[in-house]
Design an enzyme around this catalytic site. Sequence first.
Site, PDB file in Angstrom:
ATOM      1  CG  PHE A 127      -1.848   1.027   1.490  1.00 34.18           C
ATOM      2  CD1 PHE A 127      -3.109   0.992   0.905  1.00 34.18           C
ATOM      3  CD2 PHE A 127      -1.547   2.070   2.363  1.00 34.18           C
ATOM      4  CE1 PHE A 127      -4.055   1.984   1.177  1.00 34.18           C
ATOM      5  CE2 PHE A 127      -2.487   3.070   2.629  1.00 34.18           C
ATOM      6  CZ  PHE A 127      -3.741   3.015   2.028  1.00 34.18           C
ATOM      7  CG  LEU A 129      -1.273   7.313   1.852  1.00 35.96           C
ATOM      8  CD1 LEU A 129      -2.145   7.902   0.738  1.00 35.96           C
ATOM      9  CD2 LEU A 129      -2.148   7.054   3.094  1.00 35.96           C
ATOM     10  N   GLY A 133       8.057  13.392   2.184  1.00 38.90           N
ATOM     11  CA  GLY A 133       7.569  14.630   2.808  1.00 38.90           C
ATOM     12  C   GLY A 133       6.126  14.558   3.282  1.00 38.90           C
ATOM     13  N   GLY A 135       3.840  11.960   5.558  1.00 41.44           N
ATOM     14  CA  GLY A 135       3.501  10.778   6.347  1.00 41.44           C
ATOM     15  C   GLY A 135       2.126  10.963   6.961  1.00 41.44           C
ATOM     16  CD1 TRP A 160       9.704   5.011   6.469  1.00 37.37           C
ATOM     17  CD2 TRP A 160       8.307   6.686   5.974  1.00 37.37           C
ATOM     18  NE1 TRP A 160      10.327   6.199   6.777  1.00 37.37           N
ATOM     19  CE2 TRP A 160       9.489   7.235   6.482  1.00 37.37           C
ATOM     20  CE3 TRP A 160       7.275   7.541   5.599  1.00 37.37           C
ATOM     21  CZ2 TRP A 160       9.671   8.597   6.619  1.00 37.37           C
ATOM     22  CZ3 TRP A 160       7.450   8.910   5.730  1.00 37.37           C
ATOM     23  CH2 TRP A 160       8.641   9.415   6.233  1.00 37.37           C
ATOM     24  CD  GLN A 340      12.087  -1.791  35.394  1.00 37.01           C
ATOM     25  OE1 GLN A 340      12.454  -1.498  34.268  1.00 37.01           O
ATOM     26  NE2 GLN A 340      12.806  -1.503  36.461  1.00 37.01           N
ATOM     27  CD  GLU A 367      -2.034  -0.141   8.606  1.00 39.29           C
ATOM     28  OE1 GLU A 367      -3.273  -0.073   8.746  1.00 39.29           O
ATOM     29  OE2 GLU A 367      -1.444  -1.139   8.175  1.00 39.29           O
ATOM     30  N   GLY A 368      -1.019   5.567  10.880  1.00 37.66           N
ATOM     31  CA  GLY A 368      -1.492   6.709  11.652  1.00 37.66           C
ATOM     32  C   GLY A 368      -0.881   6.693  13.044  1.00 37.66           C
ATOM     33  CD  GLU A 371       1.673  11.471  18.685  1.00 37.15           C
ATOM     34  OE1 GLU A 371       1.996  10.797  17.683  1.00 37.15           O
ATOM     35  OE2 GLU A 371       1.961  11.129  19.840  1.00 37.15           O
TER      36      GLU A 371
HETATM   37  N1  CAA Z   1     -13.393   7.689   5.716  1.00 37.80           N
HETATM   38  C1  CAA Z   1     -13.917   8.273   4.602  1.00 37.80           C
HETATM   39  N2  CAA Z   1     -13.652   9.549   4.242  1.00 37.80           N
HETATM   40  C2  CAA Z   1     -12.843  10.266   5.052  1.00 37.80           C
HETATM   41  C3  CAA Z   1     -12.264   9.717   6.224  1.00 37.80           C
HETATM   42  C4  CAA Z   1     -12.578   8.380   6.547  1.00 37.80           C
HETATM   43  N3  CAA Z   1     -12.074   7.796   7.649  1.00 37.80           N
HETATM   44  N4  CAA Z   1     -11.495  10.660   6.808  1.00 37.80           N
HETATM   45  C5  CAA Z   1     -11.598  11.774   6.054  1.00 37.80           C
HETATM   46  N5  CAA Z   1     -12.401  11.527   4.982  1.00 37.80           N
HETATM   47  C6  CAA Z   1     -12.815  12.484   3.940  1.00 37.80           C
HETATM   48  C7  CAA Z   1     -13.492  13.698   4.559  1.00 37.80           C
HETATM   49  O1  CAA Z   1     -14.865  13.453   4.748  1.00 37.80           O
HETATM   50  C8  CAA Z   1     -13.228  14.762   3.533  1.00 37.80           C
HETATM   51  O2  CAA Z   1     -14.149  14.606   2.476  1.00 37.80           O
HETATM   52  P1  CAA Z   1     -14.788  15.872   1.663  1.00 37.80           P
HETATM   53  O3  CAA Z   1     -13.731  16.375   0.760  1.00 37.80           O
HETATM   54  O4  CAA Z   1     -15.933  15.257   0.921  1.00 37.80           O
HETATM   55  O5  CAA Z   1     -15.219  16.859   2.698  1.00 37.80           O
HETATM   56  C9  CAA Z   1     -11.861  14.399   3.000  1.00 37.80           C
HETATM   57  O6  CAA Z   1     -11.659  12.988   3.285  1.00 37.80           O
HETATM   58  C10 CAA Z   1     -10.746  15.177   3.646  1.00 37.80           C
HETATM   59  O7  CAA Z   1     -10.860  15.004   5.028  1.00 37.80           O
HETATM   60  P2  CAA Z   1     -10.024  15.854   6.078  1.00 37.80           P
HETATM   61  O8  CAA Z   1     -10.157  17.317   5.731  1.00 37.80           O
HETATM   62  O9  CAA Z   1     -10.406  15.424   7.450  1.00 37.80           O
HETATM   63  O10 CAA Z   1      -8.532  15.403   5.734  1.00 37.80           O
HETATM   64  P3  CAA Z   1      -7.154  15.845   6.331  1.00 37.80           P
HETATM   65  O11 CAA Z   1      -6.218  16.135   5.236  1.00 37.80           O
HETATM   66  O12 CAA Z   1      -7.345  16.891   7.388  1.00 37.80           O
HETATM   67  O13 CAA Z   1      -6.621  14.485   7.022  1.00 37.80           O
HETATM   68  C11 CAA Z   1      -6.245  12.859   8.723  1.00 37.80           C
HETATM   69  C12 CAA Z   1      -7.222  13.837   8.041  1.00 37.80           C
HETATM   70  C13 CAA Z   1      -7.111  12.023   9.656  1.00 37.80           C
HETATM   71  C14 CAA Z   1      -5.188  13.584   9.530  1.00 37.80           C
HETATM   72  C15 CAA Z   1      -5.570  11.959   7.659  1.00 37.80           C
HETATM   73  O14 CAA Z   1      -4.685  12.683   6.875  1.00 37.80           O
HETATM   74  C16 CAA Z   1      -4.833  10.778   8.241  1.00 37.80           C
HETATM   75  O15 CAA Z   1      -5.429   9.751   8.583  1.00 37.80           O
HETATM   76  N6  CAA Z   1      -3.481  10.872   8.339  1.00 37.80           N
HETATM   77  C17 CAA Z   1      -2.668   9.728   8.709  1.00 37.80           C
HETATM   78  C18 CAA Z   1      -2.248   8.960   7.495  1.00 37.80           C
HETATM   79  C19 CAA Z   1      -1.835   7.574   7.811  1.00 37.80           C
HETATM   80  O16 CAA Z   1      -2.468   6.863   8.596  1.00 37.80           O
HETATM   81  N7  CAA Z   1      -0.772   7.132   7.164  1.00 37.80           N
HETATM   82  C20 CAA Z   1      -0.313   5.790   7.321  1.00 37.80           C
HETATM   83  C21 CAA Z   1       0.332   5.358   6.064  1.00 37.80           C
HETATM   84  S1  CAA Z   1      -0.045   3.765   5.572  1.00 37.80           S
HETATM   85  C22 CAA Z   1       1.005   2.728   6.363  1.00 37.80           C
HETATM   86  O17 CAA Z   1       1.497   2.988   7.418  1.00 37.80           O
HETATM   87  C23 CAA Z   1       1.129   1.503   5.620  1.00 37.80           C
HETATM   88  C24 CAA Z   1       2.078   0.467   5.941  1.00 37.80           C
HETATM   89  O18 CAA Z   1       2.848   0.088   5.066  1.00 37.80           O
HETATM   90  C25 CAA Z   1       1.962  -0.298   7.224  1.00 37.80           C
END
Ligand code: CAA
Length: 385
Positions: A127, A129, A133, A135, A160, A340, A367-368, A371
């Site tokens: 996956f 994503l 710059g 994460g 990553w 410990q 996966e987030g 924070e």
């Molecule tokens: N389900 C469906 N839609 C969603 C959603 C969800 N859970 N969360 C947000 N959306 C939609 C919103 O409704 C919004 O839609 P509209 O344009 O129609 O209004 C749109 O997405 C944008 O939403 P936000 O304005 O809330 O988005 P944001 O840019 O502020 O981001 C965030 C929100 C929660 C911080 C998000 O960016 C996030 O989850 N960040 C963390 C990313 C992450 O988890 N990365 C992990 C990488 S993968 C990984 O680790 C893989 C691996 O290999 C193990």
Amino acid sequence: MSKTGWPNLDESQKMIQEQVRALAKAKIAPVAKELDETGRFPTEIIAEMSEMGLMGMMVEEKWGGAGMDTVSYAIAMEEVSAACASTGVIMSVNNSLVCAPIAKFGSDIQKEKYLKPLAQGKKLGCFALSEPGHGSDPAGLKVKATKTQGGYTISGTKNWITNGKEADYAIVFATTDPALRHKSICAFIVDTKAKGFVVSKLEDKLGITASSTAQLFFDDVFVSDECLLGKEGEGFKIAMTTLDGGRIGIASQALGIARCAFDASKKFASEREQFGAPIAKLQAIQFFIAEMALRLQAARLLTWHAAVKKDAGEPFTKEAAMAKLSASEASNYITDKAIQVHGGYGYTKEYVVERNFRDARITEIYEGTSEIQRLVIAAQELAKD
Ligand code: CAA
């Protein structure tokens, strides 16, 4: 689990728990130390897990999956991860971050071509994503998708990426116009054999060493129109929806790591003698054991609650974030206190808790981060008012 009251596992959930626990004990746990030390990808284990349907657990049988529910998936993830957290994340990414979005948003042609072999474990997915710059803020991602005759050209760098080295197919998120942020993001299914797909770097990590974490470089990789997952501009929502499910998987991985450390701590405390008696007789140690038990069970209930909501077809974004947050923090607390309890022995590689401590750390990041989970929970709570 308890024979009275929730959560009562049904017969098929109990069966999967027993079967995966048996596999983990017989085949995974005995090689986990070697996997950790060498960083070897557990090919033979993934093959056995595929035979049991563990690589596409929630995919319908007609598309090559096991047709099970999310609770069963959470249970299986905990069992596998209690034996080997690296194997756990390989399984989690294939199930929740790759099979799930194709099952939910893919066309029948995509399901036949990609989902079937992925769910059967004949192929492995990743996956893509995150970027160097971007994460926590994937809406600003920069990997570019340029429309061309019959498809798109993808260019840029992803960071990553779990399973990035071994994956046959990658779900890649790219933007057609970075200025539009999340509204211009598209999801593509990319064959990693495509010309221009390069595994440009492998990370040397603190834990989960037998699972690859790769940097991927896309040197004008062409994908045909039929590789677009969902519609143009739907990619961000596909990513977010997918991560909701993924967070249940990582919560379960964290539970498995924590349970391993907890069990090892109880055993050690009962055997290790100081001041003329097993250290389990000391109140200081009993308090650690009690706190570990409490946090483990609380996190498990939150994780299964999120899974039950998902299985019921109800919104579960907040519940998945709570599960991931509580299980990853519990896992870090429990593995820390496990060392410990073990004292100097716990700081050596002879005892499993040393590996548990290192493996637990990532569950608060990928996966987030913790924070980000707090932001998601707060956004959901405040949206109600
Ligand atoms: N389900 C469906 N839609 C969603 C959603 C969800 N859970 N969360 C947000 N959306 C939609 C919103 O409704 C919004 O839609 P509209 O344009 O129609 O209004 C749109 O997405 C944008 O939403 P936000 O304005 O809330 O988005 P944001 O840019 O502020 O981001 C965030 C929100 C929660 C911080 C998000 O960016 C996030 O989850 N960040 C963390 C990313 C992450 O988890 N990365 C992990 C990488 S993968 C990984 O680790 C893989 C691996 O290999 C193990």
